[in-house]
Every structure is written in structure tokens, then in C-alpha cells.
Design an enzyme around this catalytic site. Structure first.
Site, PDB file in Angstrom:
ATOM      1  CE  LYS A 176      -3.806   8.491  -0.768  1.00 47.10           C
ATOM      2  NZ  LYS A 176      -4.617   8.194  -1.949  1.00 47.10           N
ATOM      3  CG  ASN A 177      -5.705  11.874  -2.272  1.00 41.58           C
ATOM      4  OD1 ASN A 177      -5.003  10.895  -2.573  1.00 41.58           O
ATOM      5  ND2 ASN A 177      -6.804  11.769  -1.554  1.00 41.58           N
ATOM      6  NE  ARG A 200     -10.077   4.272  -7.984  1.00 40.18           N
ATOM      7  CZ  ARG A 200     -10.756   3.709  -8.977  1.00 40.18           C
ATOM      8  NH1 ARG A 200     -10.695   2.411  -9.134  1.00 40.18           N
ATOM      9  NH2 ARG A 200     -11.486   4.423  -9.789  1.00 40.18           N
ATOM     10  CB  CYS A 245     -10.907  -0.038  -4.998  1.00 37.13           C
ATOM     11  SG  CYS A 245     -11.702   1.288  -4.123  1.00 37.13           S
ATOM     12  NE  ARG A 274     -12.480   5.143  -5.825  1.00 42.93           N
ATOM     13  CZ  ARG A 274     -11.346   5.402  -5.182  1.00 42.93           C
ATOM     14  NH1 ARG A 274     -10.772   4.455  -4.497  1.00 42.93           N
ATOM     15  NH2 ARG A 274     -10.785   6.566  -5.276  1.00 42.93           N
ATOM     16  CG  ASP A 293     -10.383  10.690   1.552  1.00 40.75           C
ATOM     17  OD1 ASP A 293      -9.597  11.265   0.780  1.00 40.75           O
ATOM     18  OD2 ASP A 293     -11.184   9.817   1.163  1.00 40.75           O
ATOM     19  CB  VAL A 320     -18.377  10.524  -1.395  1.00 36.74           C
ATOM     20  CG1 VAL A 320     -17.420  10.475  -2.579  1.00 36.74           C
ATOM     21  CG2 VAL A 320     -18.601  11.962  -0.929  1.00 36.74           C
ATOM     22  NE  ARG A 371      -2.721   2.305  -2.257  1.00 40.04           N
ATOM     23  CZ  ARG A 371      -3.798   2.288  -3.044  1.00 40.04           C
ATOM     24  NH1 ARG A 371      -4.674   1.312  -2.928  1.00 40.04           N
ATOM     25  NH2 ARG A 371      -3.994   3.231  -3.933  1.00 40.04           N
TER      26      ARG A 371
HETATM   27  C1  EPZ Z   1     -10.296  11.009  -4.970  1.00 40.63           C
HETATM   28  O1  EPZ Z   1     -10.707   9.788  -5.541  1.00 40.63           O
HETATM   29  C2  EPZ Z   1      -9.302  10.644  -3.882  1.00 40.63           C
HETATM   30  N1  EPZ Z   1      -8.144   9.975  -4.483  1.00 40.63           N
HETATM   31  C3  EPZ Z   1      -9.981   9.746  -2.847  1.00 40.63           C
HETATM   32  O2  EPZ Z   1      -9.034   9.507  -1.813  1.00 40.63           O
HETATM   33  C4  EPZ Z   1     -11.162  10.499  -2.251  1.00 40.63           C
HETATM   34  O3  EPZ Z   1     -11.830   9.664  -1.334  1.00 40.63           O
HETATM   35  C5  EPZ Z   1     -12.131  10.914  -3.379  1.00 40.63           C
HETATM   36  O4  EPZ Z   1     -11.414  11.692  -4.368  1.00 40.63           O
HETATM   37  C6  EPZ Z   1     -13.297  11.743  -2.884  1.00 40.63           C
HETATM   38  O5  EPZ Z   1     -12.812  12.877  -2.231  1.00 40.63           O
HETATM   39  C7  EPZ Z   1      -7.212  10.736  -5.125  1.00 40.63           C
HETATM   40  O6  EPZ Z   1      -7.319  11.950  -5.215  1.00 40.63           O
HETATM   41  C8  EPZ Z   1      -6.033  10.001  -5.693  1.00 40.63           C
HETATM   42  P1  EPZ Z   1     -14.105  10.789  -7.194  1.00 40.63           P
HETATM   43  P2  EPZ Z   1     -11.520   9.802  -6.931  1.00 40.63           P
HETATM   44  O7  EPZ Z   1     -13.875  10.608  -8.649  1.00 40.63           O
HETATM   45  O8  EPZ Z   1     -11.156  10.962  -7.740  1.00 40.63           O
HETATM   46  C9  EPZ Z   1     -18.077   8.861  -8.833  1.00 40.63           C
HETATM   47  C10 EPZ Z   1      -7.928   8.222  -0.249  1.00 40.63           C
HETATM   48  O9  EPZ Z   1      -8.301   7.581   0.726  1.00 40.63           O
HETATM   49  N2  EPZ Z   1     -17.455   8.918 -10.172  1.00 40.63           N
HETATM   50  O10 EPZ Z   1     -14.135  12.154  -6.628  1.00 40.63           O
HETATM   51  O11 EPZ Z   1     -11.395   8.442  -7.555  1.00 40.63           O
HETATM   52  C11 EPZ Z   1     -17.400   7.856  -7.909  1.00 40.63           C
HETATM   53  O12 EPZ Z   1     -17.938   6.564  -8.129  1.00 40.63           O
HETATM   54  C12 EPZ Z   1      -8.662   8.148  -1.556  1.00 40.63           C
HETATM   55  O13 EPZ Z   1      -6.926   8.996  -0.262  1.00 40.63           O
HETATM   56  C13 EPZ Z   1     -18.201   8.527 -11.284  1.00 40.63           C
HETATM   57  O14 EPZ Z   1     -19.353   8.128 -11.173  1.00 40.63           O
HETATM   58  O15 EPZ Z   1     -12.999   9.965  -6.407  1.00 40.63           O
HETATM   59  C14 EPZ Z   1     -17.714   8.391  -6.534  1.00 40.63           C
HETATM   60  O16 EPZ Z   1     -18.981   7.939  -6.130  1.00 40.63           O
HETATM   61  C15 EPZ Z   1      -9.824   7.184  -1.462  1.00 40.63           C
HETATM   62  N3  EPZ Z   1     -17.620   8.573 -12.517  1.00 40.63           N
HETATM   63  C16 EPZ Z   1     -17.775   9.912  -6.743  1.00 40.63           C
HETATM   64  O17 EPZ Z   1     -17.861  10.110  -8.158  1.00 40.63           O
HETATM   65  C17 EPZ Z   1     -16.325   9.010 -12.702  1.00 40.63           C
HETATM   66  O18 EPZ Z   1     -15.851   9.057 -13.858  1.00 40.63           O
HETATM   67  C18 EPZ Z   1     -16.550  10.647  -6.257  1.00 40.63           C
HETATM   68  O19 EPZ Z   1     -15.414   9.979  -6.791  1.00 40.63           O
HETATM   69  C19 EPZ Z   1     -15.590   9.402 -11.559  1.00 40.63           C
HETATM   70  C20 EPZ Z   1     -16.177   9.351 -10.312  1.00 40.63           C
END
Ligand code: EPZ
Length: 420
Positions: free
Chosen positions: A22-23, A93, A117, A122, A306, A328, A398
Site C-alpha cells: 500500500k505504502n 491523507r 487522524c 500528522r 506499523d 513515531v 484501506r
Molecule cells: C507514512 O506516513 C505511512 N503512510 C504510514 O503508514 C507510516 O506509519 C508512517 O509513514 C511512518 O512509517 C504512507 O506511506 C502512505 P511520516 P507519513 O511523515 O509519511 C512527523 C499505515 O498504517 N511529521 O513519516 O504520513 C509526523 O507527525 C500508515 O500504512 C512532521 O512533523 O508519516 C510523525 O510524527 C499509517 N511534519 C513523523 O513525522 C511533516 O511534514 C513521521 O511521520 C511530516 C511528518
């Protein structure tokens, strides 16, 4: 809305095939926008998030063709709209992933802010700051990210936090920027590597994907290309944890074992016997109860957030005491209260859960809250005595393809029913 009725039915046994990640498929479908012509993406999983992304690409004006074996052709040459509207973004998202490609290729985008969410606020500040550093003019108005740009200009982007989709958005935008872009503190997930593999096939010049520093030499244009999506390492881990928790013997096929090394190591530590080949992993618990293992989540190559909820279940029925630390996301323990209703002995203190393993859980009506929490509730129901009803399974749909069919193949007693 559907619900799942599950009755604990002893050890899981047999083979299960893993779908495309998915990701990985979500950023790759967004990346098709960067090309002058059509791309054909294969091994696309049949997920609600994929359907949502295809609907979004269709609204932008892309021509989409899907074959029966889940191969998707995306032709972006007829694009005539650059807006990802709130009513769509709020359901997924990851729609934010069209922002980088639209700005880089078309010089404009209106993308709704995704909002928070269940698992956390996020924010997307790093996506926005990075695109501004590449020369985009971005304003936040009425809940939308409104971006305008001429040709983007390469820059050095030092990300404060490791962000998977942030890295992906900026990587996609940099492929068409003038000059060199360096992304520092980049995410190293296998899904980022798969996206880079596809972009390179399209003609992008990228080095360092999979490391903390990615170099991109911008090019003037990209061509559509074929790509097969990498198998889902989280789906793989989910089935292996279910096999371990039920003390069974399961072989997972069509996967990439080296993409979840840390998870396999933790399963061995819990007492599982693991054998593996190039595209398969077999777990055998030899009928033994798992031993408790300590987990701390962190960006790849460390333990994946995850997989945290699934290991909460393994520890809930394991021998001994364990600690699970979530570093995270700030609110990724919603499954804990549901597991406690099934008899798990757990205690939350901030971002740490302490678990005292119990020998059996008891079936109960539970509620899914987010994607991976939902999967953990299914695993808990498989090891529980009696019947469990999991409501709001749209969360599961999803991210997991035909999950009840795949578990049934392994001997699970699991039925889907309308929940009206
Ligand atoms: C990706 O989400 C995945 N989704 C998530 O999978 C996964 O849990 C996550 O990465 C961490 O591995 C997809 O790839 C579609 P991040 P993402 O940006 O990119 C902070 C699932 O279950 N952050 O790596 O949205 C954020 O708040 C989903 O399949 C900022 O502060 O996660 C978090 O604490 C859930 N500012 C940390 O970084 C930003 O601009 C990591 O978030 C972006 C992120």
C-alpha cells in the site's frame, strides 16, 4: 459498514500470498503525474486507498485503465485540473502525495490540508517547507495548500524529522527541478526505494535512495514506464505475527524477507523458527507459546511503527513481561483499551506500554480505530477463546487486501457481515 465475526480456532497453518505494498503503490500512482505519457503499474493491491487514489487521478483528468489482474495504466496527458478536494483528502491523507508532482510538472496545485487522524496530528509542514525551498510559492488558505511555481530549482533540503511521504513528495518534485537537489535526513523505507526505482525507469537521475541522503539531478521531462510494486512488508509481518500468536506454522509467499529483517529478528527472539528463501518466509512456532519481546519503534531500518499494534497482541499472550515504546506517532495506542477488554494485562504510561503476558484472551465485541490497530484486533480474536466481533472494518479494507479470505485460507474462522 461491515463487521467481522471471528472465533478463535487454534493454530494457523498453510500458505498465504502477499499483495503489493500500500505504502509503495500510493506514491507511485502519484508519480505517474510527472510523465508526458502513460505508465503501467502492476502488482497493485485491491485496497480502498488505491481506489481513492485512482478516483483522485481521474478527477485531475488522467485516463485510467485497470486490467483484471490488478494492473493499472495511468495516462496523465489529458490532465486539466490541479485540485485535490477536501472531501477526498479527508478520507485518505496520502492524497498529499499529488502535491509534489503537480507543482513540479504543472506549476500549480490546490491540495486540501489532510488534517489529523486517529494516530496523531500528522502535520505536513516539512512537505510545504521543502517545496518552498525548491522555489514554489505556497499559501495556506481556507484549509487548502495553494501552490504556484515556474520551473522548480534544485536545493539542499535538510529535513528536521524523518518523514516517509515528505521524502517522497520532495523526491518527486526534485526530479524535474533545474539542477541538483540533496535531501538530507531522508526516509529510508523500502517503499521510498521502490518509488525511486520507478522514477529512475521514467528517466529521473537519483542516487542514494534507501540511505539518509538522496541526490537528484533534475531533468527536463520524464516518460511513462512500467513498474511492478514491491510486496507489502507490513502485510507480511502481520501474517507472521498471527502465525506466532496462534502457535502455528505459516509460509508467506511473494514477499521480500530482507525488507523486514528487524521484525523477523524479533519473531526469532519470541521463539519462532524461521526459514526463508528469496521471496518467501516460513514461521513455525512448533506449538510453543511465544516469549515476550521488548519493542521500540523508529524509522527504517529500525522497528516499524506499523508493526507495533501487532506485537502488542503477540506480547499480550506471550510468556513474561515486555515493554513497547512508540516513538513515531503520539497517539498510536488505541488498540490497547480494546485488547484489555479481551483480557490483556497492559498498562500505558505516555509512549510506553507495559505488558504482562496472559495465556489466553477472551473474545469480545471490539471497535477498529485505525488501520494497523484493526489488524491487531483480528490477530487477538484469532487467539481468543470464543467469538469476537470487530466493527468498523472499513479501516482494515484501506490497507489489507481480502484479509478475511487470506486468514480463512490459513484455517481461521472469520466471516464478514453487514453491520447495519
Ligand atoms: C507514512 O506516513 C505511512 N503512510 C504510514 O503508514 C507510516 O506509519 C508512517 O509513514 C511512518 O512509517 C504512507 O506511506 C502512505 P511520516 P507519513 O511523515 O509519511 C512527523 C499505515 O498504517 N511529521 O513519516 O504520513 C509526523 O507527525 C500508515 O500504512 C512532521 O512533523 O508519516 C510523525 O510524527 C499509517 N511534519 C513523523 O513525522 C511533516 O511534514 C513521521 O511521520 C511530516 C511528518
Amino acid at each position: 459498514m461491515d463487521k467481522l465475526l471471528i472465533t478463535g480456532n487454534g493454530p494457523l497453518q498453510g500458505d498465504v500470498r502477499i499483495s503489493g505494498a500500500k505504502n509503495a503503490v500510493l506514491p507511485i500512482l502519484a508519480a505517474t503525474l510527472l510523465a508526458n505519457n502513460a505508465s503501467t503499474i502492476s502488482n497493485v493491491p485491491h485496497l480502498n486507498d488505491v481506489t481513492t487514489t485512482m478516483a483522485l487521478l481521474g478527477r485531475l483528468g488522467c485516463q485510467l485503465t485497470m486490467t483484471d489482474n490488478m494492473q493499472v495504466e495511468v495516462d496523465p496527458s489529458s490532465i486539466n485540473d490541479y485540485t485535490a478536494a477536501y472531501e477526498l483528502v479527508r478520507t485518505m491523507r496520502a492524497s498529499i502525495l499529488v502535491l509534489g508532482p503537480l507543482v513540479a510538472r504543472y506549476g500549480q496545485a490546490q491540495v486540501s490540508l489532510p488534517g489529523g487522524c486517529a494516530i496523531g496530528a500528522r502535520p505536513v509542514n516539512l512537505h510545504i517547507d521543502g517545496l518552498r525551498a525548491l522555489g514554489a510559492d505556497i499559501r495556506i488558505e481556507d484549509g487548502y495548500i495553494r501552490a504556484r511555481a515556474g520551473r522548480l530549482k534544485g536545493a539542499r533540503l535538510a529535513l528536521d524529522t524523518v518523514t516517509v511521504t515528505g521524502t517522497e513528495n520532495l523526491l518527486m518534485a526534485a526530479t524535474l527541478a533545474r539542477g541538483e537537489t540533496v535531501i538530507e535526513n531522508a526516509a529510508r523505507e523500502p517503499e521510498v526505494v521502490d518509488l525511486a526505482r520507478y522514477l529512475t525507469r521514467m528517466g529521473a537521475q537519483i542516487s542514494g535512495a534507501g540511505t539518509g541522503t538522496i541526490h537528484v539531478q533534475g531533468v527536463d521531462e520524464l516518460q511513462g514506464a512500467p513498474h511492478r510494486v514491491v510486496p507489502d512488508r507490513i502485510e507480511t509481518g502481520t501474517f507472521l505475527v498471527a502465525a506466532a500468536a496462534t502457535r502455528g506454522k505459516v509460509r508467506v509467499l511473494d514477499t521480500v524477507p530482507e525488507n523486514l529483517t528487524v521484525v523477523l529478528d524479533k519473531l526469532r527472539e519470541s521463539g519462532a523458527s524461521l526459514t526463508q528463501g528469496e521471496d518467501w518466509v516460513e514461521l513455525d512456532m512448533n506449538g510453543e507459546r511465544p516469549r515476550a519481546v521488548n519493542i521500540t519503534t523508529a524509522p527504517f531500518p529500525d522497528f516499524p511503527t506499523d508493526m507495533q499494534a501487532q506485537f502488542c497482541v503477540l506480547n499480550a499472550v506471550a510468556e513474561g513481561k515486555s515493554r513497547i515504546v512508540e516513538t513515531v506517532f503520539e497517539n498510536r495506542f488505541m488498540h490497547i483499551s480494546e485488547l484489555m477488554r479481551m483480557g490483556a494485562a497492559m498498562d500505558i504510561d505516555g509512549n510506553t506500554v507495559t505488558v504482562n503476558g496472559v495465556s489466553r484472551l477472551k473474545g469480545a465485541p471490539v471497535m477498529a480505530t485505525d488501520l494497523r490497530a484493526s489488524a491487531s484486533l483480528i490477530v487477538a480474536a484469532l487467539v481468543a477463546d470464543g467469538e469476537t466481533t470487530v466493527r468498523r472494518v472499513y479501516h482494515i479494507d484501506r490497507g489489507y487486501e481480502r484479509i478475511e479470505e487470506k486468514f480463512r485460507q490459513l484455517g481461521a474462522q472469520i466471516e464478514r457481515e453487514p453491520d447495519n
